[in-house]
Design a protein around this motif. Structure first.
Motif, PDB file in Angstrom:
ATOM      1  N   ARG A 189       0.638  -1.261  -0.017  1.00 30.62           N
ATOM      2  CA  ARG A 189       0.013   0.034  -0.079  1.00 30.62           C
ATOM      3  C   ARG A 189       0.872   1.305   0.037  1.00 30.62           C
ATOM      4  NH1 ARG A 189      -3.799  -1.111   5.023  1.00 30.62           N
ATOM      5  NH2 ARG A 189      -2.167  -2.290   5.546  1.00 30.62           N
ATOM      6  N   VAL A 190       1.780   1.218   0.817  1.00 28.20           N
ATOM      7  CA  VAL A 190       2.728   2.499   0.715  1.00 28.20           C
ATOM      8  C   VAL A 190       3.495   2.676  -0.523  1.00 28.20           C
ATOM      9  CG1 VAL A 190       4.867   3.218   1.948  1.00 28.20           C
ATOM     10  CG2 VAL A 190       3.307   2.375   3.333  1.00 28.20           C
ATOM     11  N   ALA A 191       3.781   1.639  -1.180  1.00 30.82           N
ATOM     12  CA  ALA A 191       4.476   1.672  -2.487  1.00 30.82           C
ATOM     13  C   ALA A 191       3.500   2.244  -3.539  1.00 30.82           C
ATOM     14  CB  ALA A 191       4.824   0.405  -3.006  1.00 30.82           C
ATOM     15  N   LEU A 192       2.209   2.168  -3.311  1.00 31.69           N
ATOM     16  CA  LEU A 192       1.385   2.480  -4.442  1.00 31.69           C
ATOM     17  C   LEU A 192       0.981   4.092  -4.093  1.00 31.69           C
ATOM     18  CD1 LEU A 192      -1.434  -0.288  -4.182  1.00 31.69           C
ATOM     19  CD2 LEU A 192      -0.420   0.538  -6.279  1.00 31.69           C
ATOM     20  N   ASN A 226       3.048   4.448  12.427  1.00 33.61           N
ATOM     21  CA  ASN A 226       4.333   4.378  11.408  1.00 33.61           C
ATOM     22  C   ASN A 226       4.425   5.974  10.796  1.00 33.61           C
ATOM     23  OD1 ASN A 226       4.713   1.647  11.757  1.00 33.61           O
ATOM     24  ND2 ASN A 226       2.490   1.461  10.644  1.00 33.61           N
ATOM     25  N   TYR A 227       5.651   6.164   9.912  1.00 39.82           N
ATOM     26  CA  TYR A 227       5.993   7.256   9.288  1.00 39.82           C
ATOM     27  C   TYR A 227       6.542   6.953   8.036  1.00 39.82           C
ATOM     28  CZ  TYR A 227       7.031   9.082  14.327  1.00 39.82           C
ATOM     29  OH  TYR A 227       6.860   9.314  15.591  1.00 39.82           O
ATOM     30  N   PHE A 228       5.990   7.705   6.871  1.00 42.46           N
ATOM     31  CA  PHE A 228       6.269   7.580   5.383  1.00 42.46           C
ATOM     32  C   PHE A 228       7.733   8.187   5.545  1.00 42.46           C
ATOM     33  CE2 PHE A 228       1.826   8.357   4.725  1.00 42.46           C
ATOM     34  CZ  PHE A 228       1.539   7.260   3.880  1.00 42.46           C
ATOM     35  N   GLY A 280       7.760   5.716  -1.311  1.00 44.65           N
ATOM     36  CA  GLY A 280       7.352   4.216  -1.417  1.00 44.65           C
ATOM     37  C   GLY A 280       7.675   3.614  -0.345  1.00 44.65           C
ATOM     38  N   LEU A 281       8.232   4.145   0.555  1.00 48.51           N
ATOM     39  CA  LEU A 281       8.962   3.263   1.740  1.00 48.51           C
ATOM     40  C   LEU A 281       8.133   3.840   2.958  1.00 48.51           C
ATOM     41  CD1 LEU A 281      12.598   2.892   0.558  1.00 48.51           C
ATOM     42  CD2 LEU A 281      10.903   1.171   0.275  1.00 48.51           C
ATOM     43  N   ALA A 282       8.238   3.105   4.265  1.00 51.71           N
ATOM     44  CA  ALA A 282       7.885   3.772   5.494  1.00 51.71           C
ATOM     45  C   ALA A 282       8.431   2.688   6.335  1.00 51.71           C
ATOM     46  CB  ALA A 282       6.137   3.606   5.377  1.00 51.71           C
ATOM     47  N   GLY A 283       8.253   3.212   7.719  1.00 56.46           N
ATOM     48  CA  GLY A 283       8.855   2.609   8.815  1.00 56.46           C
ATOM     49  C   GLY A 283       8.092   2.845   9.970  1.00 56.46           C
TER      50      GLY A 283
END
Length: 207
Positions: free
Chosen positions: A53-56, A118-120, A129-132
């Motif tokens: 989802r984050v990649a999208l 979480n954080y973008f 497109g990444l998150a953690g």
């Protein structure tokens, strides 16, 4: 006696999914919503679904995300139930598989005590497109609640949780009172009580 209440955020306090709001802005709302539904039903690993989802939403402007976060809608009774719990000297914390960009604004509006989310990852104000963050895995909420109980010296029966999806199962196992709120069947099986009316004030019946 309950001393700590943990709420899920998306579709529990917030009316909808934060990531879906961002995805709609980027023109990929349906794709993200479909992945979210699979994850919340327990048909897809949460980390895998989170990453997809984050990649999208790669390429979203950080300023646009912040503006969207300011206007996230809340479930009926969200502010009232948090005020009610705090009047009973219950600490209220949010665990979200979503993002601090949403929960931090919500904390100001709703008045809960803290959130873990979480954080973008962004570069030059654009999502990569990444998150953690703190809530990326199936077991994240349970592990965090276990730590909080130890830090605060709380017993299992002094903790309650409210959620709607499969990634809430792990925190339900760490609490004595669990409410499945307009939830997927996979979570209802783990709940002490089930609320199917979309009004958070219904929780007052059980606390």
């Amino acid at each position: 006696m309950i001393k700590l209440c943990i709420f899920d955020f998306d579709n529990t306090l917030m009316d909808g999914e934060t990531i879906t709001k961002f995805a709609e802005h980027m023109g990929v709302g349906k794709e993200v919503a479909d992945i979210t539904n699979q994850a919340m039903a327990g048909d897809l690993d949460f980390f895998e679904s989170f990453s997809k989802r984050v990649a999208l939403v790669k390429g979203m402007k950080e300023e646009d995300a912040k503006e969207l976060a300011k206007n996230l809608p809340f479930i009926d009774g969200a502010k009232e139930i948090i005020s009610y719990l705090k009047e009973k000297c219950i600490k209220v914390v949010v665990f979200s598989g979503g993002f601090h960009i949403g929960t931090d604004v919500a904390q100001e509006k709703l008045g809960f005590d803290a959130s873990f989310a979480n954080y973008f990852h962004t570069k030059n104000g654009i999502t990569t497109g990444l998150a953690g963050g703190e809530m990326m895995f199936n077991e994240s909420k349970g592990l965090m609640l276990k730590q909080l109980k130890g830090l605060l010296g709380l017993k299992k029966e002094e903790v309650m949780c409210v959620g709607d999806g499969a990634n809430d199962i792990s925190m339900f196992k760490e609490a004595g009172l669990n409410i499945a709120f307009c939830a997927h069947e996979v979570l209802k099986k783990e709940a002490t009580y089930v609320i199917d009316k979309r009004d958070l004030r219904e929780i007052k019946k059980y606390v």
